[in-house]
Design a protein around this motif. Structure first.
Motif, mmCIF file in Angstrom:
data_model
loop_
_atom_site.group_PDB
_atom_site.id
_atom_site.type_symbol
_atom_site.label_atom_id
_atom_site.label_comp_id
_atom_site.label_asym_id
_atom_site.label_seq_id
_atom_site.Cartn_x
_atom_site.Cartn_y
_atom_site.Cartn_z
ATOM 1 N N ASN A 226 0.008 81.978 37.657
ATOM 2 C CA ASN A 226 0.650 83.004 38.481
ATOM 3 C C ASN A 226 2.059 82.584 38.888
ATOM 4 O O ASN A 226 2.288 81.430 39.262
ATOM 5 N N ASP A 227 2.997 83.533 38.813
ATOM 6 C CA ASP A 227 4.392 83.375 39.250
ATOM 7 C C ASP A 227 5.249 82.548 38.285
ATOM 8 O O ASP A 227 6.441 82.369 38.552
ATOM 9 N N LEU A 228 4.693 82.033 37.194
ATOM 10 C CA LEU A 228 5.537 81.432 36.167
ATOM 11 C C LEU A 228 6.240 82.553 35.407
ATOM 12 O O LEU A 228 5.598 83.504 34.953
ATOM 13 N N LYS A 229 7.552 82.443 35.285
ATOM 14 C CA LYS A 229 8.326 83.506 34.649
ATOM 15 C C LYS A 229 8.685 83.193 33.203
ATOM 16 O O LYS A 229 8.763 84.096 32.371
ATOM 17 N N GLU A 244 -1.591 80.029 14.566
ATOM 18 C CA GLU A 244 -1.942 80.360 15.947
ATOM 19 C C GLU A 244 -0.735 80.233 16.871
ATOM 20 O O GLU A 244 -0.548 81.063 17.779
ATOM 21 N N VAL A 245 0.092 79.207 16.649
ATOM 22 C CA VAL A 245 1.299 79.051 17.470
ATOM 23 C C VAL A 245 2.298 80.161 17.149
ATOM 24 O O VAL A 245 2.938 80.717 18.047
ATOM 25 N N ILE A 246 2.439 80.472 15.875
ATOM 26 C CA ILE A 246 3.336 81.580 15.494
ATOM 27 C C ILE A 246 2.886 82.871 16.169
ATOM 28 O O ILE A 246 3.700 83.636 16.704
ATOM 29 N N LYS A 247 1.596 83.090 16.194
ATOM 30 C CA LYS A 247 1.039 84.327 16.750
ATOM 31 C C LYS A 247 1.382 84.506 18.225
ATOM 32 O O LYS A 247 1.680 85.629 18.674
ATOM 33 N N VAL A 248 1.368 83.404 18.994
ATOM 34 C CA VAL A 248 1.577 83.543 20.436
ATOM 35 C C VAL A 248 2.994 84.000 20.777
ATOM 36 O O VAL A 248 3.233 84.529 21.859
ATOM 37 N N PHE A 249 3.939 83.809 19.857
ATOM 38 C CA PHE A 249 5.307 84.288 20.118
ATOM 39 C C PHE A 249 5.356 85.803 20.258
ATOM 40 O O PHE A 249 6.270 86.343 20.874
ATOM 41 N N GLY A 250 4.394 86.479 19.693
ATOM 42 C CA GLY A 250 4.346 87.932 19.823
ATOM 43 C C GLY A 250 3.397 88.416 20.889
ATOM 44 O O GLY A 250 3.255 89.635 21.078
ATOM 45 N N GLU A 251 2.743 87.479 21.610
ATOM 46 C CA GLU A 251 1.693 87.876 22.541
ATOM 47 C C GLU A 251 1.903 87.431 23.982
ATOM 48 O O GLU A 251 1.541 88.174 24.905
ATOM 49 N N LEU A 252 2.448 86.240 24.202
ATOM 50 C CA LEU A 252 2.513 85.705 25.554
ATOM 51 C C LEU A 252 3.705 86.244 26.326
ATOM 52 O O LEU A 252 4.840 86.224 25.839
ATOM 53 N N GLU A 253 3.449 86.687 27.537
ATOM 54 C CA GLU A 253 4.485 87.319 28.352
ATOM 55 C C GLU A 253 5.577 86.345 28.765
ATOM 56 O O GLU A 253 6.748 86.686 28.807
ATOM 57 N N THR A 254 5.203 85.095 29.060
ATOM 58 C CA THR A 254 6.195 84.146 29.573
ATOM 59 C C THR A 254 6.909 83.370 28.472
ATOM 60 O O THR A 254 7.969 82.790 28.715
ATOM 61 N N LEU A 255 6.335 83.303 27.266
ATOM 62 C CA LEU A 255 6.917 82.479 26.207
ATOM 63 C C LEU A 255 8.244 83.068 25.739
ATOM 64 O O LEU A 255 8.299 84.190 25.233
ATOM 65 N N CYS A 256 9.308 82.307 25.899
ATOM 66 C CA CYS A 256 10.651 82.796 25.574
ATOM 67 C C CYS A 256 10.855 82.869 24.059
ATOM 68 O O CYS A 256 10.325 82.042 23.311
#
Length: 443
Positions: A226-229, A244-256
């Protein structure tokens, strides 16, 4: 006693120096920004390339002069050069009283207390440990907007040119529970952006024989705090970049949308000699996959010119890959032999003159790509995390330096007497500079 820390090299060294700073302050030592006020110095070193190592020797020679005025002054040398050179520092620089390697960092505060009690004592902390050495953090109640979190230590890849496995040891992944606990503590103290650090973060957990979560899972767990931007990570090895790591670039809200993915060379022959375990086509496939899930991804890289045996054709292949990828920026270096690594025995060596010429050509090409990538941001809107007041202030307004989601520096002018550090502002990019952007806050 007053201390002064000098740090060379990577972000992991910066994070380690930050931990030392907090630990010593909590013990009653006083930090001073003035070298001539210090009773002891801590030099945190880097030996990935020859130039930083030589800077350390030059620096110690200069710091020795302070002992002529204050005989009690001494120095501590840590990091990769300390692990590499070891007790020889005691012989070459007698005022050095503590030498510590990367795994010995946690024992430095206690060692300093021993040195304070016995002026004749010298201590070396150079043994590698089998497990990641956890350390007690001494966080202040309020922290800045950005923080680094180490998730592992060392490396198992043994690339032909790299000294890291010899100076930081074999890979040791940190407990995911400890990583997540630290990340939560940081966010509770005001941190908005966390960067996960390791020599090869993509291989996180692989040394634990299935007893630890994968790197992709770790990213998902940190993202849930919570609260991590914002969330970033570095550095990645292409051979371990999983789907799996490539996939998270399109899914995680905080991952720049930013990734540092070292290429090192665009020649398959040179990559094989380096022991990198991927080809240029494999690298390009990774870039394509990453950009398919994250089209706005800002890609940066590392490149070495003049590796032993590199021909004009090999070098041209590197330029070709650069043009196919279009990196936002890159760290580029002339190859230099490091003691004990395989490439130091490889032949033929490329002349210094040729290495200099190739580096100049490569950097000119990258300057063009950096310009194009920055100019492509003009007219776009982005969220900028303000880090500090800009060094260059314009008359009539106050300028602030921040970074957009892709990690690019953005300078923003805003008429406000408030401290904007840590604020996230929506900004319209109005101008591209040589290595940064200028923007206006959208009201």
């Amino acid at each position: 006693m007053k201390y002064h820390i000098l740090t060379f090299g990577c972000q992991m060294n910066v994070a380690d120096s930050g931990w030392l700073d907090r630990s010593l302050t909590s013990m009653g030592y006083e930090k001073t920004p003035d070298e001539d006020q210090a009773d002891f110095f801590i030099v945190n070193t880097c030996s990935v390339r020859e130039k930083p190592e030589q800077k350390v020797y030059s620096l110690l020679g200069r710091l020795k002069e302070f002992q002529e005025k204050k005989p009690w002054v001494f120095a501590c040398v840590g990091g990769c050069v300390a692990q590499q050179v070891g007790n020889f520092f005691f012989q070459r620089f007698p005022f050095v009283r503590l030498v510590f390697g990367t795994d010995g960092l946690a024992m430095v505060p206690a060692a300093l207390q021993r040195l304070e009690k016995d002026e004749h004592l010298k201590i070396s902390l150079l043994d590698f440990q089998d497990l990641y050495p956890e350390r007690t953090n001494h966080w202040p109640d309020k922290l800045g907007p950005q923080a680094f979190v180490n998730i592992m230590q060392g490396c198992d890849n043994f690339c032909a040119y790299c000294i890291v496995p010899y100076t930081r040891g074999r890979q040791k992944s940190r407990s995911s529970a400890e990583i997540l606990r630290e990340c939560r503590e940081l966010v509770d103290r005001g941190v908005k952006e966390i960067t996960l650090l390791g020599q090869n973060v993509n291989s996180y957990g692989q040394d634990k024989d299935g007893q630890e979560i994968s790197f992709a899972r770790l990213l998902r767990e940190v993202d849930r705090i919570n609260d991590l931007k914002r969330l970033r990570f570095t550095t990645s090895h292409p051979k371990d970049m999983s789907p799996e790591v490539i996939k998270v670039f399109g899914e995680l809200e905080t991952l720049c949308p930013q990734l540092h993915l070292p290429l090192q060379s665009g020649s398959d022959d040179i990559l094989k000699s380096m022991g990198r375990k991927y080809t240029s086509s494999k690298y390009l496939d990774l870039v394509e996959a990453l950009r398919s899930v994250c089209p706005d991804l800002a890609l940066t890289t590392d490149l070495i010119v003049g590796f032993p045996g590199e021909t004009d054709t090999d070098f041209q292949q590197t330029l070709n890959v650069m043009n196919k990828v279009g990196f936002d920026s890159c760290f580029s270096f002339k190859y230099s032999d490091r003691p004990g690594v395989r490439s130091s025995l490889m032949q033929p060596k490329v002349s210094e003159q040729e290495k200099t010429l190739r580096l100049d050509i490569l950097q000119q090409l990258q300057e063009e790509w950096t310009r194009k990538r920055l100019e492509s941001r003009v007219g776009r809107k982005d969220l900028v995390l303000i880090e500090a007041p800009s060094k260059m202030q314009k008359a009539g307004t106050r300028s602030w330096k921040g970074r957009d989601l892709g990690g690019r520096v953005v300078n923003v002018g805003l008429d406000s007497s408030d401290d904007l550090t840590g604020k996230i502002l929506e900004v319209a990019v109005i101008r591209a500079k040589k290595h940064s952007l200028e923007g206006e806050v959208i009201r």
